[in-house]
Design a protein around this motif. Structure first.
Motif, PDB file in Angstrom:
ATOM      1  N   ASP A 164       0.840  -1.191   0.000  1.00 39.16           N
ATOM      2  CA  ASP A 164       0.000   0.000   0.000  1.00 39.16           C
ATOM      3  C   ASP A 164       0.877   1.244   0.000  1.00 39.16           C
ATOM      4  N   PRO A 165       0.862   2.037  -1.078  1.00 42.35           N
ATOM      5  CA  PRO A 165       1.697   3.249  -1.110  1.00 42.35           C
ATOM      6  C   PRO A 165       1.305   4.280  -0.051  1.00 42.35           C
ATOM      7  N   LEU A 166       0.091   4.197   0.481  1.00 42.37           N
ATOM      8  CA  LEU A 166      -0.365   5.161   1.482  1.00 42.37           C
ATOM      9  C   LEU A 166      -0.268   4.601   2.895  1.00 42.37           C
ATOM     10  N   SER A 167       0.480   3.521   3.075  1.00 38.93           N
ATOM     11  CA  SER A 167       0.708   3.012   4.422  1.00 38.93           C
ATOM     12  C   SER A 167       1.715   3.887   5.144  1.00 38.93           C
ATOM     13  N   ALA A 168       1.800   3.719   6.453  1.00 39.10           N
ATOM     14  CA  ALA A 168       2.688   4.564   7.251  1.00 39.10           C
ATOM     15  C   ALA A 168       4.154   4.397   6.848  1.00 39.10           C
ATOM     16  N   ASP A 169       4.523   3.214   6.381  1.00 36.50           N
ATOM     17  CA  ASP A 169       5.921   2.956   6.021  1.00 36.50           C
ATOM     18  C   ASP A 169       6.292   3.512   4.648  1.00 36.50           C
ATOM     19  N   LEU A 170       5.317   3.662   3.764  1.00 32.94           N
ATOM     20  CA  LEU A 170       5.613   4.037   2.382  1.00 32.94           C
ATOM     21  C   LEU A 170       5.091   5.407   1.985  1.00 32.94           C
ATOM     22  N   VAL A 171       4.317   6.059   2.835  1.00 27.52           N
ATOM     23  CA  VAL A 171       3.678   7.299   2.411  1.00 27.52           C
ATOM     24  C   VAL A 171       4.693   8.401   2.147  1.00 27.52           C
ATOM     25  N   LEU A 172       5.800   8.435   2.893  1.00 25.78           N
ATOM     26  CA  LEU A 172       6.810   9.466   2.647  1.00 25.78           C
ATOM     27  C   LEU A 172       7.467   9.259   1.283  1.00 25.78           C
ATOM     28  N   ALA A 173       7.730   7.997   0.931  1.00 23.00           N
ATOM     29  CA  ALA A 173       8.275   7.710  -0.399  1.00 23.00           C
ATOM     30  C   ALA A 173       7.261   8.049  -1.486  1.00 23.00           C
ATOM     31  N   ALA A 248      -0.978  17.406   3.195  1.00 24.27           N
ATOM     32  CA  ALA A 248      -2.280  17.915   3.623  1.00 24.27           C
ATOM     33  C   ALA A 248      -3.412  17.301   2.808  1.00 24.27           C
ATOM     34  N   ILE A 249      -3.192  17.072   1.523  1.00 20.92           N
ATOM     35  CA  ILE A 249      -4.231  16.488   0.680  1.00 20.92           C
ATOM     36  C   ILE A 249      -4.313  14.978   0.881  1.00 20.92           C
ATOM     37  N   LEU A 250      -3.154  14.325   0.953  1.00 24.11           N
ATOM     38  CA  LEU A 250      -3.147  12.875   1.139  1.00 24.11           C
ATOM     39  C   LEU A 250      -3.626  12.477   2.536  1.00 24.11           C
ATOM     40  N   GLN A 251      -3.630  13.405   3.464  1.00 24.35           N
ATOM     41  CA  GLN A 251      -4.071  13.087   4.825  1.00 24.35           C
ATOM     42  C   GLN A 251      -5.523  12.624   4.855  1.00 24.35           C
ATOM     43  N   LYS A 252      -6.317  13.121   3.919  1.00 27.04           N
ATOM     44  CA  LYS A 252      -7.718  12.692   3.832  1.00 27.04           C
ATOM     45  C   LYS A 252      -7.826  11.246   3.354  1.00 27.04           C
ATOM     46  N   LEU A 253      -6.844  10.815   2.550  1.00 27.04           N
ATOM     47  CA  LEU A 253      -6.853   9.463   2.022  1.00 27.04           C
ATOM     48  C   LEU A 253      -6.125   8.480   2.944  1.00 27.04           C
ATOM     49  N   ASN A 256      -4.444   7.592   8.965  1.00 30.40           N
ATOM     50  CA  ASN A 256      -3.649   6.871   9.958  1.00 30.40           C
ATOM     51  C   ASN A 256      -2.149   6.998   9.711  1.00 30.40           C
ATOM     52  N   ALA A 257      -1.778   7.320   8.485  1.00 28.63           N
ATOM     53  CA  ALA A 257      -0.359   7.424   8.136  1.00 28.63           C
ATOM     54  C   ALA A 257       0.158   8.850   8.221  1.00 28.63           C
ATOM     55  N   ILE A 258      -0.691   9.824   7.926  1.00 31.31           N
ATOM     56  CA  ILE A 258      -0.277  11.231   7.927  1.00 31.31           C
ATOM     57  C   ILE A 258      -1.021  11.949   9.038  1.00 31.31           C
ATOM     58  N   THR A 259      -0.294  12.369  10.048  1.00 33.61           N
ATOM     59  CA  THR A 259      -0.889  13.103  11.162  1.00 33.61           C
ATOM     60  C   THR A 259      -0.814  14.595  10.886  1.00 33.61           C
ATOM     61  N   THR A 260      -1.449  15.366  11.724  1.00 31.21           N
ATOM     62  CA  THR A 260      -1.491  16.822  11.529  1.00 31.21           C
ATOM     63  C   THR A 260      -0.151  17.488  11.824  1.00 31.21           C
ATOM     64  N   ASP A 261       0.794  16.751  12.365  1.00 28.42           N
ATOM     65  CA  ASP A 261       2.135  17.298  12.593  1.00 28.42           C
ATOM     66  C   ASP A 261       3.163  16.593  11.716  1.00 28.42           C
ATOM     67  N   TYR A 262       2.717  16.099  10.563  1.00 30.09           N
ATOM     68  CA  TYR A 262       3.587  15.296   9.708  1.00 30.09           C
ATOM     69  C   TYR A 262       4.777  16.102   9.207  1.00 30.09           C
ATOM     70  N   THR A 263       4.555  17.351   8.840  1.00 30.53           N
ATOM     71  CA  THR A 263       5.630  18.257   8.455  1.00 30.53           C
ATOM     72  C   THR A 263       5.497  19.543   9.265  1.00 30.53           C
ATOM     73  N   PRO A 264       6.567  20.322   9.401  1.00 30.70           N
ATOM     74  CA  PRO A 264       6.465  21.569  10.167  1.00 30.70           C
ATOM     75  C   PRO A 264       5.415  22.537   9.636  1.00 30.70           C
ATOM     76  N   ASN A 265       5.300  22.650   8.315  1.00 34.24           N
ATOM     77  CA  ASN A 265       4.289  23.550   7.764  1.00 34.24           C
ATOM     78  C   ASN A 265       2.882  23.052   8.050  1.00 34.24           C
ATOM     79  N   PHE A 266       2.673  21.755   7.936  1.00 34.96           N
ATOM     80  CA  PHE A 266       1.369  21.162   8.251  1.00 34.96           C
ATOM     81  C   PHE A 266       1.060  21.343   9.736  1.00 34.96           C
ATOM     82  N   TYR A 267       2.068  21.215  10.568  1.00 35.97           N
ATOM     83  CA  TYR A 267       1.904  21.412  12.006  1.00 35.97           C
ATOM     84  C   TYR A 267       1.523  22.865  12.309  1.00 35.97           C
ATOM     85  N   THR A 268       2.184  23.789  11.632  1.00 33.66           N
ATOM     86  CA  THR A 268       1.862  25.207  11.815  1.00 33.66           C
ATOM     87  C   THR A 268       0.429  25.502  11.400  1.00 33.66           C
TER      88      THR A 268
END
Length: 308
Positions: A164-173, A248-253, A256-268
């Motif tokens: 799954d490309p959107l899993s927690a292990d692969l979403v950054l790639a 921010a867009i993939l977080q909807k999809l 569980n893999a992308i949290t609201t603090d995934y990147t500093p800009n997203f956290y801000t």
């Protein structure tokens, strides 16, 4: 009776030149005035207001109070913030060299003159950059889907189970793949433009000396576009630290893999619009801006240093 005349150096000079100098000075300010005004409104004023906000804290009890550097101390000890910084740092260490390497190879191939249909190929590679980041992320996000997208269709058609490309292990790639697809053409254009201004006399001298293509690339082309390589690297570093649209867009999809603090800009963004913590959000943004500036400056010094 003879009247003595004062020496020429002691005679009063006409007042014309100072007036013209002053007029030229005001003319210069008239030309740069609009830029200074716009620069102050769109850059200096928001920056100053962000610094002002970072010195206060809004609480349920007591309202907005001046806290000095307490917000900065909190940001430096914020584990969520530093996890995002480490994540984007890992992202740029892997994604940026891959993206710039592909862009450089494409630019060298087009500049070599041996590529058939190079104009069409150049436009094709650049075309993804014309696609808005939001549209590109949505497109790739649905392709990544294991239930409704391309990955899911491949699984159903061949009876396999792809990761799954959107899993927690692969979403950054997966995000790195999207960013690379978007910006390879942009960086290719920077490198290709730099290659086009290399003097042809250098190529002629290399041909006379019997240098091969690899020698021409390493001894002529790469040193000639060194400045463009540094600029593209700095832009890519800044873009990596500013990573926001894709997660921010993939977080909807992939919630569980992308949290609201995934990147500093997203956290801000989450702190400001979801947590109603505008003061602390401004602090995190300023700290991240300083980190980005330091890293970009170090890369610039290292890249432009003679003999590097």
């Amino acid at each position: 009776m003879t009247t003595l005349q004062p020496p020429a150096a002691a005679r009063p000079r006409p007042a014309g030149p100072p007036v013209r100098t002053a007029r030229r000075s005001w003319t210069g300010w008239g030309f740069i005035g609009p830029f200074v005004l716009v620069f102050a409104l769109v850059f200096l004023a928001p920056l100053a207001y962000s610094v002002y906000l970072s010195l206060f804290r809004t609480q349920l009890v007591g309202g907005t109070t001046f806290v000095g550097l307490d917000n900065y101390q909190q940001a430096l000890q914020d584990g969520q913030f530093w996890e995002g910084v480490v994540r984007v740092g890992l992202f740029l260490l892997i994604q940026v060299p891959i993206m710039l390497g592909i862009a450089l190879l494409v630019a060298l191939a087009i500049d070599s003159g041996r590529l058939y249909g190079k104009d069409f190929f150049r436009i094709t590679v650049f075309l993804p950059y014309a696609v808005p980041a939001v549209v590109a992320t949505l497109m790739w996000g649905f392709m990544y889907g294991t239930r409704y997208g391309l990955v899911g269709d491949v699984n159903d058609a061949f009876g396999v189970k792809l990761p799954d490309p959107l899993s927690a292990d692969l979403v950054l790639a997966s995000i790195g793949n999207i960013v690379t697809w978007e910006f390879v053409g942009y960086n290719m254009l920077i490198f290709f433009a730099a290659l086009r201004v290399v003097p042809h006399s250098l190529y002629e001298a290399a041909e006379i000396d019997g240098a091969g293509q690899w020698r021409v690339i390493t001894a002529i082309k790469l040193p000639a576009i060194r400045g463009a390589l540094v600029i593209a690297t700095i832009f890519s570093i800044i873009g990596s630290f500013q990573l926001f649209n894709e997660p921010a867009i993939l977080q909807k999809l992939a919630p569980n893999a992308i949290t609201t603090d995934y990147t500093p800009n997203f956290y801000t963004y989450s702190l400001s619009f979801s947590g109603q913590q505008q003061n602390y959000s401004a602090t995190v943004a300023i700290v991240m801006g300083v980190i980005t500036m330091i890293v970009a400056y170090v890369v610039q010094l290292r890249g432009m240093r003679k003999g590097a």
